[in-house]
Design an enzyme around this catalytic site. Sequence first.
Site, PDB file in Angstrom:
ATOM      1  N   LYS A 111       0.892  -1.290   0.004  1.00 35.26           N
ATOM      2  CA  LYS A 111      -0.082  -0.214   0.180  1.00 35.26           C
ATOM      3  C   LYS A 111       0.754   1.190   0.074  1.00 35.26           C
ATOM      4  CE  LYS A 111      -4.347  -1.773   1.812  1.00 35.26           C
ATOM      5  NZ  LYS A 111      -5.310  -1.551   2.825  1.00 35.26           N
ATOM      6  N   LYS A 193      -3.902 -11.185  -5.952  1.00 33.71           N
ATOM      7  CA  LYS A 193      -5.087 -11.230  -5.275  1.00 33.71           C
ATOM      8  C   LYS A 193      -6.534 -10.390  -5.891  1.00 33.71           C
ATOM      9  CE  LYS A 193      -5.733  -8.851  -1.413  1.00 33.71           C
ATOM     10  NZ  LYS A 193      -5.714  -8.169  -0.140  1.00 33.71           N
ATOM     11  N   LYS A 196     -10.734  -5.401  -3.392  1.00 32.42           N
ATOM     12  CA  LYS A 196     -12.303  -4.404  -3.761  1.00 32.42           C
ATOM     13  C   LYS A 196     -11.628  -2.932  -4.147  1.00 32.42           C
ATOM     14  CE  LYS A 196     -13.312  -4.370   1.154  1.00 32.42           C
ATOM     15  NZ  LYS A 196     -12.002  -4.507   1.888  1.00 32.42           N
TER      16      LYS A 196
HETATM   17  P1  TYM Z   1     -10.306  -6.415   3.817  1.00 38.81           P
HETATM   18  O1  TYM Z   1     -11.322  -5.583   4.222  1.00 38.81           O
HETATM   19  O2  TYM Z   1      -9.204  -6.303   3.085  1.00 38.81           O
HETATM   20  O3  TYM Z   1     -10.906  -7.907   3.747  1.00 38.81           O
HETATM   21  C1  TYM Z   1     -12.001  -8.477   4.484  1.00 38.81           C
HETATM   22  C2  TYM Z   1     -11.675 -10.309   4.544  1.00 38.81           C
HETATM   23  O4  TYM Z   1     -11.772 -10.361   3.323  1.00 38.81           O
HETATM   24  C3  TYM Z   1     -10.557 -11.497   3.089  1.00 38.81           C
HETATM   25  N1  TYM Z   1     -10.308 -11.236   1.636  1.00 38.81           N
HETATM   26  C4  TYM Z   1     -10.020 -12.170   0.852  1.00 38.81           C
HETATM   27  N2  TYM Z   1     -10.252 -13.445   0.946  1.00 38.81           N
HETATM   28  C5  TYM Z   1     -10.065 -14.219  -0.085  1.00 38.81           C
HETATM   29  N3  TYM Z   1      -9.749 -13.976  -1.249  1.00 38.81           N
HETATM   30  C6  TYM Z   1      -9.304 -12.617  -1.434  1.00 38.81           C
HETATM   31  N4  TYM Z   1      -9.014 -12.152  -2.738  1.00 38.81           N
HETATM   32  C7  TYM Z   1      -9.659 -11.747  -0.380  1.00 38.81           C
HETATM   33  N5  TYM Z   1      -9.474 -10.268  -0.172  1.00 38.81           N
HETATM   34  C8  TYM Z   1      -9.755 -10.090   1.152  1.00 38.81           C
HETATM   35  C9  TYM Z   1      -9.668 -10.800   4.137  1.00 38.81           C
HETATM   36  O5  TYM Z   1      -8.537 -11.824   4.463  1.00 38.81           O
HETATM   37  C10 TYM Z   1     -10.387 -10.410   5.321  1.00 38.81           C
HETATM   38  O6  TYM Z   1     -10.761 -11.510   6.133  1.00 38.81           O
HETATM   39  N6  TYM Z   1      -7.148  -5.645   8.146  1.00 38.81           N
HETATM   40  C11 TYM Z   1      -8.638  -6.267   7.613  1.00 38.81           C
HETATM   41  C12 TYM Z   1      -9.580  -5.993   8.268  1.00 38.81           C
HETATM   42  C13 TYM Z   1      -9.445  -6.019   9.731  1.00 38.81           C
HETATM   43  C14 TYM Z   1      -9.763  -7.091  10.462  1.00 38.81           C
HETATM   44  C15 TYM Z   1      -9.652  -6.577  12.075  1.00 38.81           C
HETATM   45  C16 TYM Z   1      -9.908  -8.533  10.089  1.00 38.81           C
HETATM   46  C17 TYM Z   1      -9.391  -5.005  10.653  1.00 38.81           C
HETATM   47  N7  TYM Z   1      -9.190  -5.431  11.784  1.00 38.81           N
HETATM   48  C18 TYM Z   1      -9.602  -7.598  12.837  1.00 38.81           C
HETATM   49  C19 TYM Z   1      -9.708  -9.378  11.255  1.00 38.81           C
HETATM   50  C20 TYM Z   1      -9.758  -9.007  12.649  1.00 38.81           C
HETATM   51  C21 TYM Z   1      -8.792  -6.022   6.028  1.00 38.81           C
HETATM   52  O7  TYM Z   1      -8.215  -5.025   5.349  1.00 38.81           O
HETATM   53  O8  TYM Z   1      -9.860  -6.776   5.502  1.00 38.81           O
END
Ligand code: TYM
Length: 330
Positions: A111, A193, A196
Amino acid sequence: METLFSGIQPSGIPTLGNYIGALKQFNEIQHDYDCFFCIVDQHAITVPQDRLKLRENTRKLAAIYLASGLDHEKVTLFIQSEVPAHIQAGWILTTITSIGELERMTQYKDKAQKQTQGIPAGLLTYPPLMAADIVLYNTNIVPVGDDQKQHIELTRNVVDRFNSKYNDVLTKPAIHMPKFGARIMSLQDPTKKMSKSDDNQKNFISLLDEPNVAAKKIKSAVTDSDGIVKYDKVNKPGISNLLVIYSSITSKSIEELELQYEDKGYGDFKGDLAEEVKKFLLEFQEKFNYFYENKEVLDEILDKGRDKASFVANKTLKKMENAMGLGRKR
Ligand code: TYM
């Protein structure tokens, strides 16, 4: 009952990757745990966001969580910025995390590289806030996709550090990942990957894509030239990715699908998958619309979530502050 915590950023509309890697597992295991699901808007602002868009995406994400099948009578769904204990505990954990370990985070490196006008400090200090999200609820398990593995590892280290330095007050969480689908790949570049916040719309399927548009994206997904529908992540990343998507949104296993398309070409395979994706999105969006359009219902769920989350989080925060000698003894 053990506790589960997970979060999703409202930095865009969640994709089929977010659904398969996260939301689908939340739905499947919600009854086995006391669940806290968070819309992590304070994480989203570590990169620039338009204020109106962020508000809209926050509400949409709430409706998307519910459309995935979460039982709002049982789980706690809330918005991170409405529970100030997250930032307070996040600061505490920032003080026991080293810059070196933060600089090693691959998500930070990715990022930071994309920032054109200086790197916001929040991008670097994102992981201790994420650790705070988790520890505030005495979380036992964190269901996430593969890209969050490093952040959860860091959380576990920070918990050990806090507990050995101050007092054994924090619970050490375990990671929970789906067997298949922990990393759904981009449709046009299956070595990357699915994300979004990707600039190229053809790389991902948003859960709110018009179903016919999504079907077209599947049909134009990059595959290979050998024409055999077989799971082989290294040599056939495109087809393998589509097989995982197919299997995840239907009840068919990868082996069953390989057998079903043994004598057929990619055209048939992609055509059928496109139909399945269309069907999945139509049903999903119907449920989404119900929650998104019923403003009062959604607000009531989020208010209730905020109150329950605040109650639990404040108790842990107080323990952390006491353990460190912050404020006066109460
Ligand atoms: P975020 O918003 O990027 O993604 C949310 C969840 O989706 C999963 N994910 C995927 N799984 C499979 N294939 C993909 N291409 C893919 N892209 C995203 C992510 O692994 C995630 O589970 N830092 C985290 C948000 C967060 C969080 C937390 C998660 C903040 N605090 C505490 C767990 C516990 C994030 O950016 O997720």
